[in-house]
Scaffold this motif. Structure first.
Motif, PDB file in Angstrom:
ATOM      1  N   ASN A 131      12.904  -6.811  11.260  1.00 34.27           N
ATOM      2  CA  ASN A 131      12.812  -5.973  12.053  1.00 34.27           C
ATOM      3  C   ASN A 131      14.197  -5.534  12.857  1.00 34.27           C
ATOM      4  O   ASN A 131      14.874  -6.389  13.154  1.00 34.27           O
ATOM      5  CB  ASN A 131      11.605  -6.710  13.521  1.00 34.27           C
ATOM      6  N   PRO A 132      14.488  -4.345  12.655  1.00 30.63           N
ATOM      7  CA  PRO A 132      15.794  -3.873  13.029  1.00 30.63           C
ATOM      8  C   PRO A 132      16.013  -4.229  14.408  1.00 30.63           C
ATOM      9  O   PRO A 132      17.342  -4.538  15.027  1.00 30.63           O
ATOM     10  CB  PRO A 132      16.105  -2.373  12.689  1.00 30.63           C
ATOM     11  N   THR A 133      15.078  -4.113  15.462  1.00 32.92           N
ATOM     12  CA  THR A 133      15.359  -4.396  16.955  1.00 32.92           C
ATOM     13  C   THR A 133      15.743  -5.702  17.256  1.00 32.92           C
ATOM     14  O   THR A 133      16.691  -6.098  17.772  1.00 32.92           O
ATOM     15  CB  THR A 133      14.476  -3.885  17.755  1.00 32.92           C
ATOM     16  N   LEU A 134      14.928  -6.784  16.716  1.00 30.24           N
ATOM     17  CA  LEU A 134      15.144  -8.093  16.489  1.00 30.24           C
ATOM     18  C   LEU A 134      16.484  -8.548  16.028  1.00 30.24           C
ATOM     19  O   LEU A 134      17.093  -9.408  16.485  1.00 30.24           O
ATOM     20  CB  LEU A 134      13.963  -8.723  16.029  1.00 30.24           C
ATOM     21  N   ASP A 135      16.685  -7.713  14.965  1.00 30.68           N
ATOM     22  CA  ASP A 135      18.040  -8.104  14.284  1.00 30.68           C
ATOM     23  C   ASP A 135      19.322  -7.896  15.128  1.00 30.68           C
ATOM     24  O   ASP A 135      20.130  -8.735  15.215  1.00 30.68           O
ATOM     25  CB  ASP A 135      18.206  -7.568  12.998  1.00 30.68           C
ATOM     26  N   LEU A 136      19.291  -6.599  15.740  1.00 29.42           N
ATOM     27  CA  LEU A 136      20.155  -6.334  16.732  1.00 29.42           C
ATOM     28  C   LEU A 136      20.275  -7.203  18.009  1.00 29.42           C
ATOM     29  O   LEU A 136      21.400  -7.459  18.145  1.00 29.42           O
ATOM     30  CB  LEU A 136      19.845  -4.983  17.397  1.00 29.42           C
ATOM     31  N   LEU A 137      19.257  -7.446  18.364  1.00 29.35           N
ATOM     32  CA  LEU A 137      19.173  -8.639  19.575  1.00 29.35           C
ATOM     33  C   LEU A 137      19.797 -10.075  19.143  1.00 29.35           C
ATOM     34  O   LEU A 137      20.600 -10.525  20.016  1.00 29.35           O
ATOM     35  CB  LEU A 137      17.830  -8.902  20.008  1.00 29.35           C
ATOM     36  N   ARG A 138      19.470 -10.336  17.986  1.00 32.45           N
ATOM     37  CA  ARG A 138      19.970 -11.731  17.287  1.00 32.45           C
ATOM     38  C   ARG A 138      21.625 -11.557  17.132  1.00 32.45           C
ATOM     39  O   ARG A 138      22.198 -12.690  17.058  1.00 32.45           O
ATOM     40  CB  ARG A 138      19.251 -12.173  16.223  1.00 32.45           C
ATOM     41  N   THR A 139      22.246 -10.212  16.814  1.00 29.53           N
ATOM     42  CA  THR A 139      23.492 -10.336  16.142  1.00 29.53           C
ATOM     43  C   THR A 139      24.107  -9.583  17.245  1.00 29.53           C
ATOM     44  O   THR A 139      25.681  -9.446  17.043  1.00 29.53           O
ATOM     45  CB  THR A 139      23.628  -9.615  14.974  1.00 29.53           C
ATOM     46  N   ARG A 140      24.047  -8.888  18.275  1.00 25.78           N
ATOM     47  CA  ARG A 140      24.676  -8.312  19.074  1.00 25.78           C
ATOM     48  C   ARG A 140      25.727  -8.989  19.588  1.00 25.78           C
ATOM     49  O   ARG A 140      26.035 -10.185  19.981  1.00 25.78           O
ATOM     50  CB  ARG A 140      23.989  -7.583  20.507  1.00 25.78           C
ATOM     51  N   ARG A 141      27.154  -8.330  19.751  1.00 22.15           N
ATOM     52  CA  ARG A 141      28.234  -9.017  20.180  1.00 22.15           C
ATOM     53  C   ARG A 141      29.140  -8.017  21.101  1.00 22.15           C
ATOM     54  O   ARG A 141      29.263  -7.003  20.911  1.00 22.15           O
ATOM     55  CB  ARG A 141      29.180  -9.435  19.195  1.00 22.15           C
ATOM     56  N   SER A 142      29.677  -8.556  22.178  1.00 22.06           N
ATOM     57  CA  SER A 142      30.679  -7.810  22.754  1.00 22.06           C
ATOM     58  C   SER A 142      31.867  -7.538  22.071  1.00 22.06           C
ATOM     59  O   SER A 142      32.253  -8.710  21.358  1.00 22.06           O
ATOM     60  CB  SER A 142      30.759  -8.286  24.001  1.00 22.06           C
ATOM     61  N   ILE A 143      32.550  -6.658  22.096  1.00 20.24           N
ATOM     62  CA  ILE A 143      33.962  -6.308  21.591  1.00 20.24           C
ATOM     63  C   ILE A 143      34.858  -6.163  22.748  1.00 20.24           C
ATOM     64  O   ILE A 143      34.738  -5.124  23.379  1.00 20.24           O
ATOM     65  CB  ILE A 143      33.937  -5.033  20.762  1.00 20.24           C
ATOM     66  N   VAL A 144      35.837  -6.581  22.815  1.00 22.94           N
ATOM     67  CA  VAL A 144      36.902  -6.733  23.936  1.00 22.94           C
ATOM     68  C   VAL A 144      37.382  -5.276  24.032  1.00 22.94           C
ATOM     69  O   VAL A 144      37.534  -4.887  23.067  1.00 22.94           O
ATOM     70  CB  VAL A 144      37.840  -8.046  24.164  1.00 22.94           C
ATOM     71  N   ALA A 145      37.615  -4.874  25.118  1.00 19.41           N
ATOM     72  CA  ALA A 145      38.132  -3.666  25.432  1.00 19.41           C
ATOM     73  C   ALA A 145      39.485  -3.385  24.518  1.00 19.41           C
ATOM     74  O   ALA A 145      39.588  -2.310  24.177  1.00 19.41           O
ATOM     75  CB  ALA A 145      38.226  -3.133  26.738  1.00 19.41           C
ATOM     76  N   ARG A 146      40.291  -4.346  24.869  1.00 19.22           N
ATOM     77  CA  ARG A 146      41.799  -4.120  24.072  1.00 19.22           C
ATOM     78  C   ARG A 146      41.446  -3.972  22.659  1.00 19.22           C
ATOM     79  O   ARG A 146      42.407  -3.406  22.008  1.00 19.22           O
ATOM     80  CB  ARG A 146      42.563  -5.285  24.331  1.00 19.22           C
ATOM     81  N   ASP A 147      40.277  -4.336  22.092  1.00 26.47           N
ATOM     82  CA  ASP A 147      40.275  -4.213  20.340  1.00 26.47           C
ATOM     83  C   ASP A 147      39.337  -2.886  20.043  1.00 26.47           C
ATOM     84  O   ASP A 147      39.027  -2.919  18.917  1.00 26.47           O
ATOM     85  CB  ASP A 147      39.651  -5.629  19.858  1.00 26.47           C
ATOM     86  N   MET A 148      38.942  -2.236  21.202  1.00 28.17           N
ATOM     87  CA  MET A 148      38.340  -1.087  20.841  1.00 28.17           C
ATOM     88  C   MET A 148      39.062   0.280  20.240  1.00 28.17           C
ATOM     89  O   MET A 148      40.298   0.182  20.554  1.00 28.17           O
ATOM     90  CB  MET A 148      37.317  -0.518  21.976  1.00 28.17           C
ATOM     91  N   GLY A 149      38.684   0.898  19.505  1.00 25.18           N
ATOM     92  CA  GLY A 149      39.141   2.226  19.346  1.00 25.18           C
ATOM     93  C   GLY A 149      38.749   3.388  20.313  1.00 25.18           C
ATOM     94  O   GLY A 149      37.880   3.298  21.277  1.00 25.18           O
ATOM     95  N   GLN A 150      39.657   4.463  20.546  1.00 28.20           N
ATOM     96  CA  GLN A 150      39.485   5.572  21.301  1.00 28.20           C
ATOM     97  C   GLN A 150      38.417   6.240  20.997  1.00 28.20           C
ATOM     98  O   GLN A 150      37.723   7.127  21.940  1.00 28.20           O
ATOM     99  CB  GLN A 150      40.675   6.271  21.526  1.00 28.20           C
ATOM    100  N   ASP A 151      37.826   6.398  19.670  1.00 34.12           N
ATOM    101  CA  ASP A 151      36.701   7.388  19.187  1.00 34.12           C
ATOM    102  C   ASP A 151      35.446   6.817  19.801  1.00 34.12           C
ATOM    103  O   ASP A 151      35.229   5.635  19.955  1.00 34.12           O
ATOM    104  CB  ASP A 151      36.500   7.501  17.752  1.00 34.12           C
ATOM    105  N   GLY A 152      34.603   7.883  20.305  1.00 39.46           N
ATOM    106  CA  GLY A 152      33.263   7.654  20.802  1.00 39.46           C
ATOM    107  C   GLY A 152      33.229   7.072  22.248  1.00 39.46           C
ATOM    108  O   GLY A 152      34.177   6.386  22.720  1.00 39.46           O
TER     109      GLY A 152
END
Length: 195
Positions: A6-27
């Motif tokens: 199930n893609p929803t359950l998979d997303l909940l099991r694997t969601r990770r925060s990405i720290v702001a300093r490691d983000m790209g400007q797009d999106g």
């Protein structure tokens, strides 16, 4: 479809925060951001109070609010070491968009304050999940500026309003690794009657 696939359950099991300093400007795109904000509206809300609101920073507003953060940081008396002044000025430029989620407590309501605040927390989590589903990097932060009076005046917070969090949304530059998670057995118990 099995639960394992199930893609929803998979997303909940694997969601990770990405720290702001490691983000790209797009999106996020305008459509993605609207979808993220709308997902934030779909949370448990005892009494239908909608005890939250959003302040969106995108484009030039991120840099302009950086001036507020810089002035507030300097006024706070915290040390300006390691060019912290510049860091604060550029803080919101680390992500394509930043959203302040503002918790609004209605003290006249019969709904307990705690439940109203929890609803704002659920907003933050829904928005993080929605951003992840869009393939974006996302992080929920509450640092000094979430509690600073000068910053909160610039946000035009009213009485009974507090920042529940600043949500940063950007592009994924590098996929995040896993972090240590609590042990399941340490956090889960099952109630049993005393004999």
């Amino acid at each position: 479809m099995t639960d394992a696939a199930n893609p929803t359950l998979d997303l909940l099991r694997t969601r990770r925060s990405i720290v702001a300093r490691d983000m790209g400007q797009d999106g996020p795109s305008a459509e993605q951001l609207e979808d993220i904000l709308r997902a934030g509206l779909r949370v448990p809300d005892h009494g239908k109070l909608a005890p939250w609101r959003f302040v969106v920073f995108e484009g030039a507003a991120r840099k302009q609010f950086g001036g507020v953060l810089e002035r507030a940081y300097l006024a706070s008396g915290m040390p300006d070491e390691d060019d912290r002044r510049q860091f604060e000025r550029e803080r919101f430029l680390r992500a394509g968009a930043v959203v302040a989620v503002v918790s609004i407590v209605n003290p006249e309501s019969k709904i307990p304050e705690w439940e109203q605040v929890l609803s704002a927390g659920a907003v933050c989590q829904n928005m993080l999940i929605a951003a992840t589903a869009h393939g974006l990097a996302a992080q929920w932060l509450t640092e000094w500026y979430a509690y600073d009076d000068m910053v909160n005046q610039a946000l035009r917070l009213h009485e009974n309003e507090r920042v529940a969090g600043y949500l940063y949304f950007g592009s994924v530059v590098n996929a995040p690794g896993e972090r240590v998670r609590p042990d399941f057995e340490d956090k889960v118990s099952r109630w049993r009657p005393e004999i």
